[in-house]
Write a protein that holds these residues in place. Structure first.
Motif, mmCIF file in Angstrom:
data_model
loop_
_atom_site.group_PDB
_atom_site.id
_atom_site.type_symbol
_atom_site.label_atom_id
_atom_site.label_comp_id
_atom_site.label_asym_id
_atom_site.label_seq_id
_atom_site.Cartn_x
_atom_site.Cartn_y
_atom_site.Cartn_z
ATOM 1 N N ILE A 102 1.867 10.440 -12.823
ATOM 2 C CA ILE A 102 3.205 9.898 -12.547
ATOM 3 C C ILE A 102 3.239 8.374 -12.691
ATOM 4 C CG2 ILE A 102 4.995 9.704 -10.761
ATOM 5 C CD1 ILE A 102 4.133 12.419 -9.726
ATOM 6 N N GLU A 103 2.105 7.706 -12.469
ATOM 7 C CA GLU A 103 2.005 6.248 -12.522
ATOM 8 C C GLU A 103 3.088 5.576 -11.669
ATOM 9 O OE1 GLU A 103 2.160 5.350 -16.732
ATOM 10 O OE2 GLU A 103 -0.021 5.319 -16.815
ATOM 11 N N PRO A 104 3.057 5.791 -10.343
ATOM 12 C CA PRO A 104 4.123 5.247 -9.487
ATOM 13 C C PRO A 104 4.151 3.720 -9.451
ATOM 14 C CG PRO A 104 2.309 6.111 -8.173
ATOM 15 C CD PRO A 104 2.052 6.532 -9.579
ATOM 16 N N GLY A 105 2.994 3.061 -9.643
ATOM 17 C CA GLY A 105 2.981 1.606 -9.626
ATOM 18 C C GLY A 105 3.698 0.995 -10.804
ATOM 19 N N VAL A 106 3.707 1.681 -11.930
ATOM 20 C CA VAL A 106 4.399 1.183 -13.123
ATOM 21 C C VAL A 106 5.910 1.330 -12.958
ATOM 22 C CG1 VAL A 106 4.676 1.493 -15.618
ATOM 23 C CG2 VAL A 106 2.416 1.744 -14.563
ATOM 24 N N ARG A 107 6.336 2.380 -12.245
ATOM 25 C CA ARG A 107 7.762 2.682 -12.099
ATOM 26 C C ARG A 107 8.370 2.080 -10.837
ATOM 27 N NH1 ARG A 107 5.473 6.829 -14.891
ATOM 28 N NH2 ARG A 107 6.728 7.876 -16.462
ATOM 29 N N ALA A 108 7.626 1.280 -10.109
ATOM 30 C CA ALA A 108 8.116 0.751 -8.835
ATOM 31 C C ALA A 108 9.205 -0.291 -9.052
ATOM 32 C CB ALA A 108 6.966 0.134 -8.048
ATOM 33 N N GLY A 109 10.231 -0.235 -8.201
ATOM 34 C CA GLY A 109 11.285 -1.239 -8.251
ATOM 35 C C GLY A 109 11.255 -2.150 -7.053
ATOM 36 N N VAL A 110 10.094 -2.238 -6.393
ATOM 37 C CA VAL A 110 9.972 -3.039 -5.187
ATOM 38 C C VAL A 110 9.652 -4.484 -5.550
ATOM 39 C CG1 VAL A 110 7.514 -2.500 -4.937
ATOM 40 C CG2 VAL A 110 8.848 -3.151 -2.923
ATOM 41 N N ASP A 111 10.199 -5.412 -4.769
ATOM 42 C CA ASP A 111 10.003 -6.837 -5.009
ATOM 43 C C ASP A 111 8.602 -7.247 -4.571
ATOM 44 O OD1 ASP A 111 10.157 -9.544 -5.343
ATOM 45 O OD2 ASP A 111 11.916 -9.827 -4.073
ATOM 46 N N GLY A 228 10.815 5.524 -5.317
ATOM 47 C CA GLY A 228 11.033 6.952 -5.508
ATOM 48 C C GLY A 228 9.879 7.648 -6.193
ATOM 49 N N ALA A 229 9.285 7.003 -7.215
ATOM 50 C CA ALA A 229 8.171 7.628 -7.935
ATOM 51 C C ALA A 229 6.961 7.791 -7.025
ATOM 52 C CB ALA A 229 7.806 6.791 -9.156
ATOM 53 N N PHE A 230 6.704 6.773 -6.202
ATOM 54 C CA PHE A 230 5.573 6.849 -5.279
ATOM 55 C C PHE A 230 5.798 7.947 -4.234
ATOM 56 C CE2 PHE A 230 3.843 5.576 -1.134
ATOM 57 C CZ PHE A 230 2.487 5.612 -1.425
ATOM 58 N N ALA A 321 -1.719 5.924 -3.180
ATOM 59 C CA ALA A 321 -1.401 4.541 -2.842
ATOM 60 C C ALA A 321 -2.340 3.553 -3.524
ATOM 61 C CB ALA A 321 -1.453 4.348 -1.324
ATOM 62 N N ALA A 322 -3.633 3.882 -3.592
ATOM 63 C CA ALA A 322 -4.591 2.996 -4.252
ATOM 64 C C ALA A 322 -4.260 2.852 -5.733
ATOM 65 C CB ALA A 322 -6.011 3.521 -4.067
ATOM 66 N N LEU A 323 -3.915 3.958 -6.393
ATOM 67 C CA LEU A 323 -3.529 3.887 -7.791
ATOM 68 C C LEU A 323 -2.211 3.125 -7.958
ATOM 69 C CD1 LEU A 323 -4.443 7.440 -9.147
ATOM 70 C CD2 LEU A 323 -5.730 5.327 -9.307
ATOM 71 N N PHE A 324 -1.306 3.286 -7.002
ATOM 72 C CA PHE A 324 -0.046 2.536 -7.041
ATOM 73 C C PHE A 324 -0.324 1.035 -7.023
ATOM 74 C CE2 PHE A 324 3.094 0.079 -4.732
ATOM 75 C CZ PHE A 324 4.284 0.422 -5.359
ATOM 76 N N VAL A 325 -1.168 0.581 -6.089
ATOM 77 C CA VAL A 325 -1.470 -0.847 -5.966
ATOM 78 C C VAL A 325 -2.153 -1.358 -7.235
ATOM 79 C CG1 VAL A 325 -2.802 -2.560 -4.680
ATOM 80 C CG2 VAL A 325 -1.577 -0.749 -3.450
ATOM 81 N N ALA A 326 -3.109 -0.598 -7.757
ATOM 82 C CA ALA A 326 -3.806 -1.013 -8.972
ATOM 83 C C ALA A 326 -2.849 -1.101 -10.152
ATOM 84 C CB ALA A 326 -4.945 -0.048 -9.272
ATOM 85 N N GLN A 327 -1.961 -0.126 -10.290
ATOM 86 C CA GLN A 327 -1.001 -0.133 -11.390
ATOM 87 C C GLN A 327 0.022 -1.250 -11.223
ATOM 88 O OE1 GLN A 327 0.481 3.847 -11.034
ATOM 89 N NE2 GLN A 327 -1.416 4.792 -11.813
ATOM 90 N N TYR A 328 0.447 -1.498 -9.998
ATOM 91 C CA TYR A 328 1.455 -2.534 -9.749
ATOM 92 C C TYR A 328 0.928 -3.916 -10.133
ATOM 93 C CZ TYR A 328 5.088 -5.176 -7.318
ATOM 94 O OH TYR A 328 6.126 -6.041 -7.016
#
Length: 427
Positions: A102-111, A228-230, A321-328
């Motif tokens: 899903i790659e949630p970190g790439v799709r994040a809209g958080v500031d 939402g993706a996360f 969450a770890a993959l989210f942070v790394a991708q972000y």
């Protein structure tokens, strides 16, 4: 209501909580209805928490005394630890797969400005120090200074209480006759606390309405838009573990999926709304005993699982969450990093200690990987919403492992004898 099953009553409580919560949101967070929902939920959790310490202590001491008569006590403990690891390994693998897909970190809209380093972080040394009791009751006090003055709160470390109870239980058994009076008193106290627990559990539908209603008032669902993706990745992972992996493991061990969830569902529901494995512990233990697990083993395995068995908080969530942070942050992870995530999830589950939230486990994972701890701050906005699903899966796993181990050790009667349609022909 006496003619309505307990599970149905809990469902009605959840429905009432949702309706009252949305109504209270229209009236405002300071409305009388919103305040009433908060107070009802808090009182119910306080009642459960008040019973946790005496129940865990007396139950574990009693289980130590009972386990001495079981020739397979060592195999029970070993089997429990092995199945903790097996289920955690499956759960963290699902989390990693979903994070990569899903790659949630790439799709994040958080500031990025919301990335704030947490004030408390997980540490292997702190976890090891936490195993050693600071006092016989496992209690600690903290004082907070505010504009209104100083306020002191007392909390307990359930893991330390378990360590103390195991030590005293073994000592009482080893001293022989001098310890028999203590064990008899402990057995009487356990029976009394169990009776009080039954009274409190009857309030679960009311407490569920208050807890879920307050959650809707306080958090709603609007915070999910930016992440939402996360959130979707985490809840898909939790759903796969709860509704696919656990039923498959039950069937593989000749257990009825229907019977397990019928008994465990009230505890899973309570875990969802209370967001605390410790507050749900008495209900989880009662559910495991209804499934057929002997009290002597359930009294040991369930409290132990409530502090160390966290498939939601310590496996699925930290992996995604770890993959989210790394991708972000655009940090590439390698095979060794994924192995570290698996290792931390399987070994470090006890770092969460059954508390509300998984920030400790997440920061432990991030620090082990060398990822920026500020990344945890990106996810705090929706943590309460995510934590509901995490805790529900935690509680389900805490009931699942003792059930499987007891079945494999021959402590649960043959399910086919009582429910022939529940077991497939191949089982």
């Amino acid at each position: 209501m006496t003619r309505v099953s307990f599970s149905a009553q809990v469902f009605l409580g959840m429905a009432a909580g949702l309706l009252l919560g949305f109504w209270a949101r229209t009236l405002g967070e300071t409305s009388a209805l919103a305040e009433a929902l908060r107070i009802v939920g808090e009182i119910f959790v306080q009642l459960l928490r008040a019973l946790v310490v005496p129940l865990v202590f007396t139950a574990i001491v009693a289980s130590i005394a009972a386990l001495r008569d079981l020739g397979n006590a060592a195999r029970l403990v070993a089997g429990t630890l092995i199945w903790f690891a097996i289920t955690a390994l499956i759960a963290v693998s699902i989390g990693l797969a979903l994070g990569l897909l899903i790659e949630p970190g790439v799709r994040a809209g958080v500031d990025a400005a919301t990335a704030i380093r947490p004030t408390s972080t997980g540490s292997w040394l702190d976890f090891l120090r936490g195993l050693v009791p600071s006092n016989m009751l496992g209690l600690s006090a903290s004082t907070r200074l505010t504009d209104a003055g100083a306020s002191t709160s007392i909390s307990f470390n359930i893991l330390q209480i378990i360590v103390v109870a195991i030590a005293l239980g073994i000592a009482a058994v080893r001293v022989g006759e001098p310890g028999s009076a203590f064990l008899s008193f402990n057995a009487s106290a356990l029976a009394i606390f169990r009776r009080v627990l039954r009274w409190v559990v009857r309030l679960t539908p009311i407490g569920t309405a208050g807890l879920l209603g307050h959650a809707v008032v306080q958090y709603g669902w609007q915070s999910l838009s930016a992440l939402g993706a996360f959130a979707g990745a985490v809840y898909i992972g939790l759903g796969l573990v709860l509704l696919v992996v656990y039923p498959a493991l039950l069937r593989m061990n000749g257990l009825s999926v229907r019977r397990f969830f019928a008994a465990a569902w009230p505890a899973i529901q309570l875990g969802f709304v209370s967001r605390s494995s410790i507050a749900t512990l008495p209900v989880t233990e009662a559910a495991v005993e209804r499934i057929g697990v002997p009290k002597s083993y359930a009294a040991f395995a369930v409290p132990f699982a409530a502090t160390t068995k966290m498939d939601g908080c310590a496996a699925v969530y930290p992996a995604v969450a770890a993959l989210f942070v790394a991708q972000y942050y655009g940090i590439a992870l390698h095979a060794s990093d994924y192995l570290l995530i698996v290792l931390v999830s399987v070994v470090g589950s006890a770092a969460t200690a059954g508390l509300t939230g998984a920030l400790v486990m997440l920061t432990l994972t991030l620090s082990t990987l060398g990822l920026p701890l500020e990344g945890a701050g990106l996810l705090l906005a929706i943590d309460p919403i995510i934590d509901m699903g995490r805790t529900a899966v935690n509680v389900a796993g805490q009931a699942l492992v003792p059930t499987i181990v007891a079945r494999r050790q021959g402590l649960i009667v043959d399910i086919a004898a009582t429910d022939p349609a529940a077991v497939p022909a191949a089982a």
